[in-house]
Motif scaffolding. Structure first.
Motif, PDB file in Angstrom:
ATOM      1  N   VAL A   1     -18.032   3.132   1.685  1.00 25.42           N
ATOM      2  CA  VAL A   1     -16.375   3.057   1.521  1.00 25.42           C
ATOM      3  C   VAL A   1     -15.862   1.536   2.147  1.00 25.42           C
ATOM      4  O   VAL A   1     -14.887   1.557   1.781  1.00 25.42           O
TER       5      VAL A   1
ATOM      6  N   VAL B   1     -15.382  -3.304  -0.712  1.00 27.98           N
ATOM      7  CA  VAL B   1     -14.310  -3.274  -2.022  1.00 27.98           C
ATOM      8  C   VAL B   1     -14.914  -4.394  -3.074  1.00 27.98           C
ATOM      9  O   VAL B   1     -14.047  -4.574  -3.926  1.00 27.98           O
TER      10      VAL B   1
ATOM     11  N   ARG C   1     -18.798  -0.339 -10.201  1.00 24.50           N
ATOM     12  CA  ARG C   1     -18.435   1.150  -9.655  1.00 24.50           C
ATOM     13  C   ARG C   1     -17.827   1.761 -10.542  1.00 24.50           C
ATOM     14  O   ARG C   1     -18.307   2.990 -10.755  1.00 24.50           O
TER      15      ARG C   1
ATOM     16  N   ALA D   1      -8.566   1.679   0.281  1.00 27.54           N
ATOM     17  CA  ALA D   1      -9.832   0.972  -0.553  1.00 27.54           C
ATOM     18  C   ALA D   1     -10.031   0.894  -2.071  1.00 27.54           C
ATOM     19  O   ALA D   1     -10.671   0.308  -2.391  1.00 27.54           O
ATOM     20  N   ARG D   2      -9.056   1.618  -2.450  1.00 29.66           N
ATOM     21  CA  ARG D   2      -8.929   1.745  -4.190  1.00 29.66           C
ATOM     22  C   ARG D   2      -7.700   1.205  -4.662  1.00 29.66           C
ATOM     23  O   ARG D   2      -7.540   1.387  -5.817  1.00 29.66           O
TER      24      ARG D   2
ATOM     25  N   LYS E   1      -5.831  -3.906  -8.142  1.00 29.09           N
ATOM     26  CA  LYS E   1      -5.528  -5.421  -7.933  1.00 29.09           C
ATOM     27  C   LYS E   1      -3.820  -5.694  -8.394  1.00 29.09           C
ATOM     28  O   LYS E   1      -3.490  -4.778  -9.273  1.00 29.09           O
TER      29      LYS E   1
ATOM     30  N   LEU F   1      -5.906  -6.756  -2.717  1.00 28.48           N
ATOM     31  CA  LEU F   1      -7.147  -6.184  -1.824  1.00 28.48           C
ATOM     32  C   LEU F   1      -6.786  -5.513  -0.653  1.00 28.48           C
ATOM     33  O   LEU F   1      -7.101  -4.476  -0.012  1.00 28.48           O
TER      34      LEU F   1
END
Lengths: 130, 512
Positions: A19, A22, A28, B360-361, B364, B509
């Motif tokens: 986790v 990034v 992924r 975290a996801r 961008k 990010l």
């Protein structure tokens, strides 16, 4: 056969990042969209839920009949630890290197416990009441 | 799943935590509120005043009411008034399938109380293990979610390689993701023993329902016997099928009280009116962890003692202590406050984990967020702020709905779910970050006005100082949190404006 070898191939179970990472996002995403990967995840979820519960249920019944205690105590002990067994089984299913290993790791104790339970029921019906 | 045990566990922690997070956040928050269930109930029935807690006359009044209103029931239950619950609770069971009938009676008169119709603190209590659904379905959902959370806790510990060092680590300004990760770690690790304990003991509390196979294997066809042998209840005596007059209650209760040091808590009458009727005097839990009530059972007609609940054997003591630990009935006010704080930390651990998943996801800069991310974001804010908004609205509804409204308790529930649904839907049409600020402010405001509305609509003056202070504290905390988010947002916008061009990529990010 092709499907089985695909499911047990560790190459497929790729290094998806923990986790905290990034980087290499496209990798992924690409991997997660693979249907093989998805079906493997689904299979493990099903195995963890149903296999894990079956293992815990059999262990509870078996220990309730065989632990050397008064029966209410055996039942209380067995029921208390059953959820730790269940959690352990789930962890195993997701930690095992391949799906086949995961299934074997649950199947073997399930078979042994099933046999043991059958014998214990047999013994309980012939022996003195608990 | 992954190469290496720790990687597998990191994956498992992420996904187990995500799928169980929303349900368990709601369970943690309402369960934490339940540590103050009686205080909430008292606040929600402002008509009730502290009164006599003389238990025997109260039990007699309760039984008299049931005799008149539920003469054909299988069993009656009368809970006697307590200092923090100045009311007689009567419950009756018509059949094993039907839900219990219930009424609350005035302590002095024995007539139905004129206090407003509300579930009080029981609303959150029942929600936290049944989700206000059909009881069986709700319990299974909560049980499954709790087990997945337990798995997430174990895999989280494995994932966490620097448990001690991370304890002192908070890198708020390094990046948004670092900050959320550290917040998740600190809240998770600080109360880790509590999180493990409360999750496992919660499962065990309904353990015989989730895992009945030990009982059914050892007690084929006579499962109730287990509870008798485990010293949880007295034996059910079948009715004789012919009526008989029962003895007066008071002398029986006085005889039972002579055997037990604890105060009376409840009187049960099984097969009332029958020649084989049984009166069971149930006393409060003795000091200690175990959830077990001393009980003495009498033949209601002859007055003979037919049974006393046994002493706990070791395994049964452990089992009931697990339940006792979960409920914290044993806890003094300081320990109860600590449990409350740990419960909040548990909710915070889940909330920060859910947010961390989205951080975290984050897409961008320039990329549109995908469906999965938008779904999780919507559910996150809808749960993490929607539920508190629903809870505050529930309190406000208690004060603002007309006191005589028909089905009032149900309407209070409707206010709770209505406000929650609204608070979950509004953010969907707002910019995501601004929605956190707006909903946080809304939640803070709603909690903040609870004491004001309470003071304007009741004449209880300063009787609920602690409750009011708690509401103000919650309101303030939520509003401050919202302010923090908006300041952070403003700084981020300023930084973005100052660094145009390629800098936006790094911005993506740390998108929060």
């Amino acid at each position: 056969m092709g499907l089985v070898s695909a499911l047990v191939s560790p190459a497929l179970v790729s290094k998806v990042l923990p986790v905290t990472d990034v980087s290499s996002l496209p990798d992924r995403v690409r991997l997660r969209r693979g249907w093989r990967y998805r079906s493997e995840v689904a299979a493990r979820v099903g195995l963890a839920a149903f296999g894990g519960y079956a293992l815990a249920a059999l262990a509870t019944a078996f220990l309730s009949l065989t632990l050397p205690m008064v029966r209410s105590e055996a039942v209380a002990t067995a029921t208390l630890i059953s959820f730790a067994i269940l959690a352990g089984a789930v962890i195993w299913v997701f930690a095992a290197r391949t799906l086949l290993l995961a299934a074997l790791g649950l199947g073997l104790p399930i078979a042994l416990l099933g046999l043991g339970l059958w014998l214990a029921f047999d013994g309980a019906s012939m022996g003195p009441p608990a | 799943m992954r190469q290496g045990f720790r990687q597998s566990m990191a994956w498992l922690h992420t996904w187990a935590g995500l799928v169980t997070g929303w349900v368990m956040f709601a369970v943690f928050l309402t369960g934490t509120a339940t540590y103050y269930r009686t205080d909430i109930s008292l606040w929600m029935r402002p008509e009730l005043r502290a009164g006599s807690t003389d238990s025997v006359p109260a039990a007699e009044r309760g039984v008299a009411y049931l005799k008149a209103h539920a003469p054909r029931a299988m069993a009656w239950y009368v809970s006697v008034p307590q200092p923090d619950r100045p009311v007689i609770g009567v419950y009756w069971m018509d059949s094993l399938e039907a839900p219990l009938g219930q009424a609350l009676l005035d302590v002095e008169s024995g007539a139905p109380t004129r206090a407003r119709d509300t579930q009080g603190g029981d609303f959150f209590y029942r929600f936290h293990y049944e989700l206000q659904m059909m009881p069986t379905l709700g319990r299974w959902i909560v049980g499954a979610a709790a087990l997945i959370l337990f798995v997430a806790l174990i895999s989280g510990i494995v994932t966490h390689r620097r448990i001690f060092a991370d304890f002192f680590t908070f890198r708020r300004d390094k990046s948004a993701q670092r900050g959320w990760l550290d917040a998740h770690n600190v809240t998770g690790v600080l109360a880790l023993p509590f999180h493990l304990m409360i999750t496992y003991t919660g499962i065990v509390t309904l353990g015989v329902m989730y895992m009945p196979w030990g009982v059914s294997a050892a007690y084929k066809g006579d499962e109730l016997r287990f509870y008798v042998e485990a010293a949880q209840t007295t034996t059910w005596r079948a009715g004789a099928g012919r009526p008989a007059e029962a003895l007066p209650l008071a002398p029986l209760l006085a005889r039972a009280q002579r055997e037990v040091a604890e105060p009376l808590e409840m009187v049960i009458v099984n097969n009332p009116g029958d020649a084989n009727a049984t009166v069971v005097a149930v006393f409060e839990e003795p000091h200690g962890l175990a959830h077990q009530h001393p009980q003495v059972a009498f033949d209601a007609v002859s007055g003979a003692v037919v049974e006393r609940v046994g002493t706990l054997k070791p395994a049964a003591r452990v089992f009931t202590s697990f339940m006792g630990l979960h409920e914290a009935h044993f806890a003094s006010s300081a320990l109860r406050a600590l449990f409350f704080l740990c419960g909040l930390l548990g909710a915070a651990t889940i909330a920060t984990g859910l947010v961390l998943w989205t951080v975290a996801r984050a897409p961008k800069a320039g990329e549109a967020p995908g469906f999965g991310l938008r779904l999780v974001r919507g559910l996150n804010i809808g749960t993490v702020l929607g539920l508190p908004i629903g809870m505050a609205a529930f309190f406000l509804g208690n004060r603002l709905l007309p006191v005589d409204l028909a089905h009032r308790a149900t309407w209070e529930g409707a206010v709770f779910f209505g406000a929650w649904a609204l608070a979950a839907l509004v953010p969907l049409v707002r910019p995501h970050r601004r929605a956190w600020t707006e909903m946080g402010l809304a939640a803070g405001l709603l909690f903040g006005i609870v004491p004001v509305v309470g003071a304007l609509t009741t004449d209880r003056g300063l009787d609920f100082l602690a409750f009011d202070a708690a509401m103000l504290g919650l309101g303030l905390a939520l509003a401050l949190g919202a302010r923090k988010v908006s300041h952070y947002e403003a700084r981020r916008q300023a930084a973005k404006a100052a660094r145009p061009g390629p800098a936006r990529v790094t911005e993506g990010l740390v998108e929060a």
